[in-house]
Design a protein around this motif. Structure first.
Motif, PDB file in Angstrom:
ATOM      1  N   GLU A  69       0.830  -1.222   0.000  1.00 53.26           N
ATOM      2  CA  GLU A  69       0.000   0.000   0.000  1.00 53.26           C
ATOM      3  C   GLU A  69       0.862   1.268   0.000  1.00 53.26           C
ATOM      4  OE1 GLU A  69      -2.361  -0.269   3.469  1.00 53.26           O
ATOM      5  OE2 GLU A  69      -3.310  -2.178   2.899  1.00 53.26           O
ATOM      6  N   LEU A  70       2.121   1.120   0.390  1.00 55.93           N
ATOM      7  CA  LEU A  70       3.001   2.279   0.529  1.00 55.93           C
ATOM      8  C   LEU A  70       4.433   1.833   0.224  1.00 55.93           C
ATOM      9  CD1 LEU A  70       3.058   5.289   1.568  1.00 55.93           C
ATOM     10  CD2 LEU A  70       3.553   4.370   3.836  1.00 55.93           C
ATOM     11  N   ASP A  71       5.199   2.707  -0.448  1.00 53.45           N
ATOM     12  CA  ASP A  71       6.598   2.342  -0.712  1.00 53.45           C
ATOM     13  C   ASP A  71       7.477   2.802   0.459  1.00 53.45           C
ATOM     14  OD1 ASP A  71       8.287   4.987  -1.543  1.00 53.45           O
ATOM     15  OD2 ASP A  71       6.165   5.196  -2.116  1.00 53.45           O
ATOM     16  N   PRO A  72       8.676   2.241   0.605  1.00 48.55           N
ATOM     17  CA  PRO A  72       9.531   2.583   1.757  1.00 48.55           C
ATOM     18  C   PRO A  72       9.882   4.064   1.837  1.00 48.55           C
ATOM     19  CG  PRO A  72      10.373   0.641   0.622  1.00 48.55           C
ATOM     20  CD  PRO A  72       9.276   1.187  -0.225  1.00 48.55           C
ATOM     21  N   TYR A  73      10.062   4.718   0.667  1.00 51.44           N
ATOM     22  CA  TYR A  73      10.392   6.141   0.691  1.00 51.44           C
ATOM     23  C   TYR A  73       9.224   6.974   1.216  1.00 51.44           C
ATOM     24  CZ  TYR A  73      14.683   5.242  -1.904  1.00 51.44           C
ATOM     25  OH  TYR A  73      15.934   4.805  -2.274  1.00 51.44           O
ATOM     26  N   GLY A  74       8.018   6.627   0.782  1.00 48.85           N
ATOM     27  CA  GLY A  74       6.837   7.331   1.278  1.00 48.85           C
ATOM     28  C   GLY A  74       6.655   7.119   2.767  1.00 48.85           C
ATOM     29  N   ALA A  75       6.933   5.884   3.224  1.00 49.35           N
ATOM     30  CA  ALA A  75       6.823   5.593   4.644  1.00 49.35           C
ATOM     31  C   ALA A  75       7.852   6.387   5.438  1.00 49.35           C
ATOM     32  CB  ALA A  75       7.030   4.105   4.877  1.00 49.35           C
ATOM     33  N   ALA A  76       9.080   6.468   4.897  1.00 51.59           N
ATOM     34  CA  ALA A  76      10.126   7.239   5.574  1.00 51.59           C
ATOM     35  C   ALA A  76       9.761   8.716   5.643  1.00 51.59           C
ATOM     36  CB  ALA A  76      11.457   7.059   4.846  1.00 51.59           C
ATOM     37  N   ASP A  77       9.161   9.235   4.558  1.00 51.69           N
ATOM     38  CA  ASP A  77       8.728  10.641   4.576  1.00 51.69           C
ATOM     39  C   ASP A  77       7.715  10.894   5.686  1.00 51.69           C
ATOM     40  OD1 ASP A  77      10.374  11.288   2.469  1.00 51.69           O
ATOM     41  OD2 ASP A  77       8.809  11.083   0.939  1.00 51.69           O
ATOM     42  N   GLU A  78       6.753   9.948   5.829  1.00 55.82           N
ATOM     43  CA  GLU A  78       5.746  10.084   6.881  1.00 55.82           C
ATOM     44  C   GLU A  78       6.394  10.035   8.266  1.00 55.82           C
ATOM     45  OE1 GLU A  78       2.093   7.958   7.032  1.00 55.82           O
ATOM     46  OE2 GLU A  78       1.898   7.845   4.842  1.00 55.82           O
ATOM     47  N   LEU A  79       7.376   9.138   8.409  1.00 52.69           N
ATOM     48  CA  LEU A  79       8.045   9.000   9.690  1.00 52.69           C
ATOM     49  C   LEU A  79       8.821  10.271  10.063  1.00 52.69           C
ATOM     50  CD1 LEU A  79       8.772   7.011  12.000  1.00 52.69           C
ATOM     51  CD2 LEU A  79      10.762   6.343  10.657  1.00 52.69           C
ATOM     52  N   VAL A  80       9.562  10.807   9.079  1.00 55.66           N
ATOM     53  CA  VAL A  80      10.338  12.021   9.318  1.00 55.66           C
ATOM     54  C   VAL A  80       9.412  13.201   9.633  1.00 55.66           C
ATOM     55  CG1 VAL A  80      11.844  13.739   8.247  1.00 55.66           C
ATOM     56  CG2 VAL A  80      12.330  11.301   7.965  1.00 55.66           C
ATOM     57  N   ALA A  81       8.292  13.287   8.896  1.00 56.33           N
ATOM     58  CA  ALA A  81       7.346  14.362   9.138  1.00 56.33           C
ATOM     59  C   ALA A  81       6.814  14.298  10.571  1.00 56.33           C
ATOM     60  CB  ALA A  81       6.187  14.293   8.148  1.00 56.33           C
ATOM     61  N   GLY A  82       6.548  13.079  11.040  1.00 57.25           N
ATOM     62  CA  GLY A  82       6.094  12.905  12.411  1.00 57.25           C
ATOM     63  C   GLY A  82       7.153  13.284  13.421  1.00 57.25           C
ATOM     64  N   LEU A  83       8.400  12.964  13.133  1.00 55.36           N
ATOM     65  CA  LEU A  83       9.493  13.282  14.050  1.00 55.36           C
ATOM     66  C   LEU A  83       9.702  14.777  14.146  1.00 55.36           C
ATOM     67  CD1 LEU A  83      12.157  10.609  13.007  1.00 55.36           C
ATOM     68  CD2 LEU A  83      10.981  10.730  15.197  1.00 55.36           C
ATOM     69  N   THR A  84       9.697  15.446  13.012  1.00 51.15           N
ATOM     70  CA  THR A  84       9.953  16.892  13.009  1.00 51.15           C
ATOM     71  C   THR A  84       8.802  17.670  13.628  1.00 51.15           C
ATOM     72  OG1 THR A  84       9.161  16.976  10.715  1.00 51.15           O
ATOM     73  CG2 THR A  84      11.541  16.860  11.060  1.00 51.15           C
TER      74      THR A  84
END
Length: 318
Positions: free
Chosen positions: A301-316
């Motif tokens: 449902e999601l590629d690793p880069y998109g998942a990483a973007d979501e994760l970074v957005a949450g962290l920041t």
């Protein structure tokens, strides 16, 4: 409870015990570190930082000790940050450099600290930039940073020093090693130590030839000089100091000193920010949001880069 204000004031007075405690706080990434750095900030930016690098056996510690003596004769307060290999048992520095600098152990105007790399590549300890700030704020006029001496990963010193000195010795194949390691690009001054040995002149000629083959320099650009020394006897050391002072004057005249220090500060900020982000990511192991992202990636449902973007957005946002 650590009284940071008192500790900083004592370090400003040049008290070795206070300086040592501050550097220990740096090495241990203590909770008080942010307060320490904030307190030291107004007093930094005065010291001239000289990095010494080169392969094992070229005489880095002996040369460092000789330079300490030369700068003390000029009335300078000197700090030495000697980065040693880590002990595989304790994780501490092996202290080989301290053994070879006993001549300065009783001089109150010389502070020598060995730091362990603790597995950090590049010839330096990860805590070196903050330790340099401590020595700077403690009133050191000159700070000598001696790297661990592991060969081709030594180029990191160029990012931490105002002037980088590369030491070579005859009979060690150092000319070839310098070309392989990118050392030619980082050296502001080249020192052929142990010049009383056969082959010293040939090493200097080979080095000079390789420097001539390097990138073209514009009129007024700095051309790294080559100085021959016998550091164990103090021969040629005054010429090294003279070359260092000429480079410092050139850096100031051309605005390069400010450029190097801004670059150094930017690298330090970036390293601290990345460490903070890594710490936050480490806290996410077992976190439901991360687990949910992983499930979506596995399900397609999601590629690793998109998942990483979501994760970074949450962290920041956090």
């Amino acid at each position: 409870m650590i009284d940071v204000a008192t500790l900083v004031e004592q370090a400003r007075q040049g008290r070795p015990r206070a300086v040592a405690r501050l550097i220990t706080l740096v090495e241990n990434a203590a909770p008080e570190l942010r307060e320490v750095m904030a307190a030291l900030a107004p007093y930094t930016g005065q010291a001239y930082t000289i990095g010494l690098t080169g392969s094992p056996g070229v005489g880095k510690s002996t040369s460092t000790s000789a330079l300490v003596s030369a700068y003390r004769r000029l009335g300078k307060r000197v700090g030495v940050l000697a980065v040693d290999p880590s002990s595989p048992f304790s994780g501490g520095a092996l202290l080989g450099d301290r053994v070879r600098m006993q001549d300065h152990a009783t001089d109150p105007e010389v502070f020598i600290r060995s730091m362990a790399t603790r597995g950090h590549l590049g010839g330096l300890s990860w805590a070196a930039p903050q330790a340099l700030r401590v020595l700077d704020a403690a009133g050191c006029d000159v700070i000598l940073v001696e790297t661990v001496g592991v060969g081709q990963s030594e180029v990191e010193i160029a990012a931490q020093a105002d002037t980088t000195v590369v030491l070579l010795a005859p009979g060690m194949g150092d000319g070839i090693q310098a070309a392989k390691a990118g050392i030619l690009e980082i050296g502001d001054l080249f020192v052929v130590n142990k010049a009383d040995r056969d082959g010293a002149d040939a090493t200097a000629r080979e080095l000079n030839h390789m420097l001539g083959l390097g990138e073209a320099r514009e009129p007024g650009d700095w051309r790294p000089p080559i100085v021959k020394t016998v550091a164990a006897r103090g021969e040629g050391v005054d010429e090294v100091v003279e070359a260092l002072e000429k480079h410092r004057a050139w850096l100031e005249e051309h605005g390069e000193l400010a450029v190097r220090r801004r670059r150094r500060a930017a690298d330090e900020i970036e390293a601290i920010a990345l460490a903070e982000l890594r710490a936050r990511i480490g806290d996410l192991h077992g976190d439901r949001h991360l687990a949910g992202l992983a499930e979506r990636v596995v399900a397609g449902e999601l590629d690793p880069y998109g998942a990483a973007d979501e994760l970074v957005a949450g962290l920041t946002r956090g």
